[in-house]
Motif scaffolding. Structure first.
Motif, mmCIF file in Angstrom:
data_model
loop_
_atom_site.group_PDB
_atom_site.id
_atom_site.type_symbol
_atom_site.label_atom_id
_atom_site.label_comp_id
_atom_site.label_asym_id
_atom_site.label_seq_id
_atom_site.Cartn_x
_atom_site.Cartn_y
_atom_site.Cartn_z
ATOM 1 N N CYS A 150 25.062 51.804 11.403
ATOM 2 C CA CYS A 150 24.862 50.753 10.392
ATOM 3 C C CYS A 150 23.840 51.184 9.353
ATOM 4 C CB CYS A 150 24.439 49.439 11.071
ATOM 5 S SG CYS A 150 25.795 48.705 12.025
ATOM 6 N N THR A 151 22.835 51.958 9.766
ATOM 7 C CA THR A 151 21.864 52.484 8.808
ATOM 8 C C THR A 151 22.565 53.403 7.812
ATOM 9 O OG1 THR A 151 20.050 52.342 10.410
ATOM 10 C CG2 THR A 151 19.758 53.862 8.578
ATOM 11 N N ALA A 152 23.446 54.257 8.306
ATOM 12 C CA ALA A 152 24.189 55.179 7.428
ATOM 13 C C ALA A 152 25.103 54.397 6.487
ATOM 14 C CB ALA A 152 25.000 56.174 8.261
ATOM 15 N N ARG A 153 25.801 53.370 7.000
ATOM 16 C CA ARG A 153 26.678 52.560 6.151
ATOM 17 C C ARG A 153 25.873 51.862 5.050
ATOM 18 N NH1 ARG A 153 29.740 51.894 10.737
ATOM 19 N NH2 ARG A 153 28.591 50.108 11.518
ATOM 20 N N ARG A 154 24.704 51.364 5.423
ATOM 21 C CA ARG A 154 23.859 50.653 4.455
ATOM 22 C C ARG A 154 23.363 51.606 3.372
ATOM 23 N NH1 ARG A 154 19.264 46.314 6.053
ATOM 24 N NH2 ARG A 154 21.081 44.971 6.143
ATOM 25 N N ALA A 155 23.117 52.871 3.765
ATOM 26 C CA ALA A 155 22.639 53.875 2.807
ATOM 27 C C ALA A 155 23.782 54.410 1.946
ATOM 28 C CB ALA A 155 21.953 55.008 3.551
ATOM 29 N N GLY A 156 25.023 54.028 2.284
ATOM 30 C CA GLY A 156 26.180 54.465 1.497
ATOM 31 C C GLY A 156 26.663 55.845 1.850
ATOM 32 N N LYS A 157 26.359 56.307 3.031
ATOM 33 C CA LYS A 157 26.787 57.643 3.439
ATOM 34 C C LYS A 157 28.189 57.636 3.945
ATOM 35 C CE LYS A 157 22.191 59.202 4.566
ATOM 36 N NZ LYS A 157 21.288 59.676 5.545
#
Length: 157
Positions: A150-157
């Motif tokens: 979810c951190t990666a999704r939030r960062a747009g990765k």
């Protein structure tokens, strides 16, 4: 953390109250109890009774919603599932992968849960209780955040 908004405004999941101590009641092993247990064995995240009931219905397993509630409460009372309260106050359940006392890391976005042991927390809780003269102490600690996905999704990765 208490129920309510977290630092970033997200609603957190809070632990449900521990069941009252008492004599263990032997449970009959019914078709419905086996079906609920089988679904819990397959899931990795917490599930509400309504969600569990829907999964059972989708599989063609006839278990009433009331029976699902009773079975989950029984499994919780026996210490076979963890139970937390979500931000709406609804109980959510998950099969314990760790036996004995443990804590959870919980993702606020997707609900992923990781069971963790925390010896430093145990020592702190015992020391704090003793310093204040408390006995027969219990505690729960749940850590809320975003999982790596979810951190990666939030960062747009």
């Amino acid at each position: 953390m208490s129920q309510g908004a977290s630092a970033d405004g997200a609603r957190a999941t809070v632990p449900a109250p521990a069941p009252a101590p008492g004599p263990a009641k032997e449970q009959r092993v019914t078709r419905q109890r086996l079906a609920v247990s089988a679904v819990l064995d397959e899931l990795t995240d917490f599930v509400s009774t309504q969600e569990l009931h829907r999964i059972l219905q989708d599989r063609g397993t006839s278990v009433s919603l009331a029976t699902s509630y009773r079975i989950l409460q029984s499994l919780s009372d026996e210490g076979l599932v963890d139970v937390l309260r979500n931000a709406d106050g609804e109980a959510v359940y998950r099969r314990c992968a760790v036996t004995g006392h443990h804590h959870h890391l919980l993702c606020r976005a997707c609900g992923k849960a990781v069971e963790v042991e925390a010896p430093a927390v145990e020592a702190w809780a015992a020391r704090t209780a003793t310093e204040h003269g408390f006995t027969v102490v219990e505690h729960t600690v749940e850590i809320f955040g975003l999982c790596p996905d979810c951190t990666a999704r939030r960062a747009g990765k």
